[in-house]
Design a protein around this motif. Structure first.
Motif, PDB file in Angstrom:
ATOM      1  N   GLU A 160     -21.641   8.679  65.878  1.00  0.00           N
ATOM      2  CA  GLU A 160     -22.648   8.351  66.884  1.00  0.00           C
ATOM      3  C   GLU A 160     -23.905   9.209  66.729  1.00  0.00           C
ATOM      4  O   GLU A 160     -25.032   8.733  66.887  1.00  0.00           O
ATOM      5  N   ALA A 161     -23.721  10.465  66.375  1.00  0.00           N
ATOM      6  CA  ALA A 161     -24.843  11.394  66.270  1.00  0.00           C
ATOM      7  C   ALA A 161     -25.611  11.264  64.956  1.00  0.00           C
ATOM      8  O   ALA A 161     -26.822  11.525  64.925  1.00  0.00           O
ATOM      9  N   ALA A 162     -24.934  10.863  63.885  1.00  0.00           N
ATOM     10  CA  ALA A 162     -25.563  10.980  62.563  1.00  0.00           C
ATOM     11  C   ALA A 162     -25.729   9.686  61.785  1.00  0.00           C
ATOM     12  O   ALA A 162     -26.540   9.635  60.853  1.00  0.00           O
ATOM     13  N   MET A 163     -24.987   8.624  62.110  1.00  0.00           N
ATOM     14  CA  MET A 163     -24.975   7.456  61.230  1.00  0.00           C
ATOM     15  C   MET A 163     -26.326   6.758  61.141  1.00  0.00           C
ATOM     16  O   MET A 163     -26.740   6.322  60.058  1.00  0.00           O
ATOM     17  N   GLN A 164     -27.037   6.648  62.228  1.00  0.00           N
ATOM     18  CA  GLN A 164     -28.271   5.877  62.230  1.00  0.00           C
ATOM     19  C   GLN A 164     -29.306   6.430  61.256  1.00  0.00           C
ATOM     20  O   GLN A 164     -30.068   5.679  60.639  1.00  0.00           O
ATOM     21  N   ASP A 165     -29.348   7.742  61.094  1.00  0.00           N
ATOM     22  CA  ASP A 165     -30.346   8.367  60.235  1.00  0.00           C
ATOM     23  C   ASP A 165     -29.796   8.802  58.879  1.00  0.00           C
ATOM     24  O   ASP A 165     -30.496   9.469  58.111  1.00  0.00           O
ATOM     25  N   ALA A 166     -28.568   8.441  58.594  1.00  0.00           N
ATOM     26  CA  ALA A 166     -27.957   8.829  57.316  1.00  0.00           C
ATOM     27  C   ALA A 166     -28.548   8.003  56.176  1.00  0.00           C
ATOM     28  O   ALA A 166     -29.054   6.899  56.377  1.00  0.00           O
ATOM     29  N   GLY A 167     -28.460   8.544  54.953  1.00  0.00           N
ATOM     30  CA  GLY A 167     -28.873   7.793  53.774  1.00  0.00           C
ATOM     31  C   GLY A 167     -28.000   6.565  53.589  1.00  0.00           C
ATOM     32  O   GLY A 167     -26.905   6.480  54.155  1.00  0.00           O
ATOM     33  N   PRO A 168     -28.454   5.591  52.795  1.00  0.00           N
ATOM     34  CA  PRO A 168     -27.755   4.303  52.694  1.00  0.00           C
ATOM     35  C   PRO A 168     -26.264   4.397  52.369  1.00  0.00           C
ATOM     36  O   PRO A 168     -25.445   3.753  53.017  1.00  0.00           O
ATOM     37  N   ARG A 169     -25.891   5.200  51.363  1.00  0.00           N
ATOM     38  CA  ARG A 169     -24.481   5.227  50.962  1.00  0.00           C
ATOM     39  C   ARG A 169     -23.632   5.982  51.978  1.00  0.00           C
ATOM     40  O   ARG A 169     -22.489   5.581  52.280  1.00  0.00           O
ATOM     41  N   LEU A 170     -24.174   7.051  52.549  1.00  0.00           N
ATOM     42  CA  LEU A 170     -23.445   7.768  53.592  1.00  0.00           C
ATOM     43  C   LEU A 170     -23.350   6.910  54.849  1.00  0.00           C
ATOM     44  O   LEU A 170     -22.298   6.863  55.502  1.00  0.00           O
ATOM     45  N   GLN A 171     -24.407   6.221  55.181  1.00  0.00           N
ATOM     46  CA  GLN A 171     -24.389   5.348  56.353  1.00  0.00           C
ATOM     47  C   GLN A 171     -23.327   4.261  56.196  1.00  0.00           C
ATOM     48  O   GLN A 171     -22.582   3.952  57.131  1.00  0.00           O
ATOM     49  N   TRP A 172     -23.254   3.685  55.004  1.00  0.00           N
ATOM     50  CA  TRP A 172     -22.259   2.632  54.752  1.00  0.00           C
ATOM     51  C   TRP A 172     -20.846   3.185  54.944  1.00  0.00           C
ATOM     52  O   TRP A 172     -19.994   2.546  55.560  1.00  0.00           O
ATOM     53  N   ALA A 173     -20.591   4.381  54.408  1.00  0.00           N
ATOM     54  CA  ALA A 173     -19.262   4.984  54.506  1.00  0.00           C
ATOM     55  C   ALA A 173     -18.920   5.344  55.946  1.00  0.00           C
ATOM     56  O   ALA A 173     -17.776   5.159  56.396  1.00  0.00           O
ATOM     57  N   MET A 174     -19.882   5.859  56.693  1.00  0.00           N
ATOM     58  CA  MET A 174     -19.643   6.189  58.094  1.00  0.00           C
ATOM     59  C   MET A 174     -19.397   4.919  58.911  1.00  0.00           C
ATOM     60  O   MET A 174     -18.537   4.890  59.803  1.00  0.00           O
ATOM     61  N   ASN A 175     -20.140   3.867  58.593  1.00  0.00           N
ATOM     62  CA  ASN A 175     -19.947   2.598  59.294  1.00  0.00           C
ATOM     63  C   ASN A 175     -18.552   2.034  59.044  1.00  0.00           C
ATOM     64  O   ASN A 175     -17.911   1.485  59.947  1.00  0.00           O
ATOM     65  N   GLU A 176     -18.075   2.175  57.811  1.00  0.00           N
ATOM     66  CA  GLU A 176     -16.718   1.712  57.509  1.00  0.00           C
ATOM     67  C   GLU A 176     -15.692   2.495  58.318  1.00  0.00           C
ATOM     68  O   GLU A 176     -14.731   1.927  58.849  1.00  0.00           O
ATOM     69  N   CYS A 177     -15.888   3.804  58.421  1.00  0.00           N
ATOM     70  CA  CYS A 177     -14.973   4.624  59.202  1.00  0.00           C
ATOM     71  C   CYS A 177     -15.001   4.204  60.669  1.00  0.00           C
ATOM     72  O   CYS A 177     -13.957   4.099  61.326  1.00  0.00           O
ATOM     73  N   LEU A 178     -16.188   3.946  61.190  1.00  0.00           N
ATOM     74  CA  LEU A 178     -16.322   3.466  62.571  1.00  0.00           C
ATOM     75  C   LEU A 178     -15.526   2.183  62.776  1.00  0.00           C
ATOM     76  O   LEU A 178     -14.763   2.055  63.746  1.00  0.00           O
ATOM     77  N   ALA A 179     -15.694   1.241  61.855  1.00  0.00           N
ATOM     78  CA  ALA A 179     -14.983  -0.032  61.974  1.00  0.00           C
ATOM     79  C   ALA A 179     -13.472   0.148  61.873  1.00  0.00           C
ATOM     80  O   ALA A 179     -12.711  -0.449  62.652  1.00  0.00           O
ATOM     81  N   GLN A 180     -13.023   0.973  60.943  1.00  0.00           N
ATOM     82  CA  GLN A 180     -11.575   1.158  60.776  1.00  0.00           C
ATOM     83  C   GLN A 180     -10.947   1.829  61.999  1.00  0.00           C
ATOM     84  O   GLN A 180      -9.820   1.499  62.384  1.00  0.00           O
ATOM     85  N   ILE A 181     -11.673   2.750  62.622  1.00  0.00           N
ATOM     86  CA  ILE A 181     -11.157   3.352  63.858  1.00  0.00           C
ATOM     87  C   ILE A 181     -11.008   2.268  64.921  1.00  0.00           C
ATOM     88  O   ILE A 181      -9.987   2.176  65.621  1.00  0.00           O
TER      89      ILE A 181
END
Length: 230
Positions: A160-181
């Motif tokens: 929630e704190a970091a995904m929006q401003d993360a770089g593309p590949r990190l953002q994608w990985a964080m988004n996947e983690c969000l979805a899997q949770i």
């Protein structure tokens, strides 16, 4: 290994690189370059080469050392996950270069390595966002297969704190983690969907027909629907 055998491995690696070069397709390269990948080899043909060569750790190492992306992809397919030390895998990840090499290395080798959890911890907070994305990718796999010991609410807080401003590949990985949770933890599902909705990450991602959107709220709902329909 004798000097003669070393020479044979180098000779075979050279022959395979020539074979991969002959498989280069300019149209495939043009498409791949839009995604940051610097090769033009059809992956079905590359897999056929790997199937013919079979697992070969020495040849895999020699191909990886060339630094060529197509050769690295072939090296991954010829490798055993147990053949590399933790230090070697860390060095390889940091030198992976293209997104496809990075993804295959994480999914085909590191995720099956006895060093995967140690590397997850090392990479998760790395200053390099591309390296950190590998830590998040391994965390997503743990969310799916072995959530014990993971602080899932804490992960959601970090996303929630970091995904929006993360770089593309990190953002994608964080988004996947969000979805899997959200998919695998019913108690946190609504919070995960709310975070995805408010951040809007990948909301407008172009999704082909019959494919699921990577936008977390849609992804979560679709995967839960499929699970409940079984």
């Amino acid at each position: 290994m004798t000097a003669t055998t070393d020479a044979q491995v180098r000779e075979r690696a050279t022959a395979l690189r020539a074979e991969l070069a002959a498989l280069e397709d300019p149209k495939i390269r043009a498409v791949n370059e839009k995604h940051g990948d610097d090769h033009g080899v059809n992956l079905t043909r590359l897999r056929a080469v790997a199937k013919r060569e079979k697992t070969n750790p020495d040849l895999a190492r020699e191909l990886w050392r060339t630094g060529d992306s197509a050769a690295k992809l072939l090296a991954i397919l010829l490798s055993r996950p147990t053949q590399y030390t933790q230090h070697e895998l860390d060095e390889m990840l940091r030198a992976a270069g293209s997104p496809k090499v990075h993804d295959w290395l994480v999914n085909y080798i590191v995720a099956k390595s006895p060093h995967r959890e140690a590397l997850r911890g090392i990479w998760f907070d790395d200053a390099d966002p591309v390296v950190a994305s590998a830590g998040w990718a391994l965390t997503s796999k743990r969310v799916v297969k072995d959530r014990d010991g993971l602080d899932l609410p804490g992960l959601l807080g970090r996303i929630e704190a970091a995904m929006q401003d993360a770089g593309p590949r990190l953002q994608w990985a964080m988004n996947e983690c969000l979805a899997q949770i959200g998919i695998h933890d019913p108690a946190l599902r609504e919070r995960a969907k709310d975070i995805g909705e408010r951040l809007g990450v990948l909301r407008d991602y172009p999704t082909p027909p019959n494919c699921t959107s990577p936008f977390a709220p849609i992804w979560i709902d679709e995967m839960v629907r499929r699970s409940e329909a079984r």
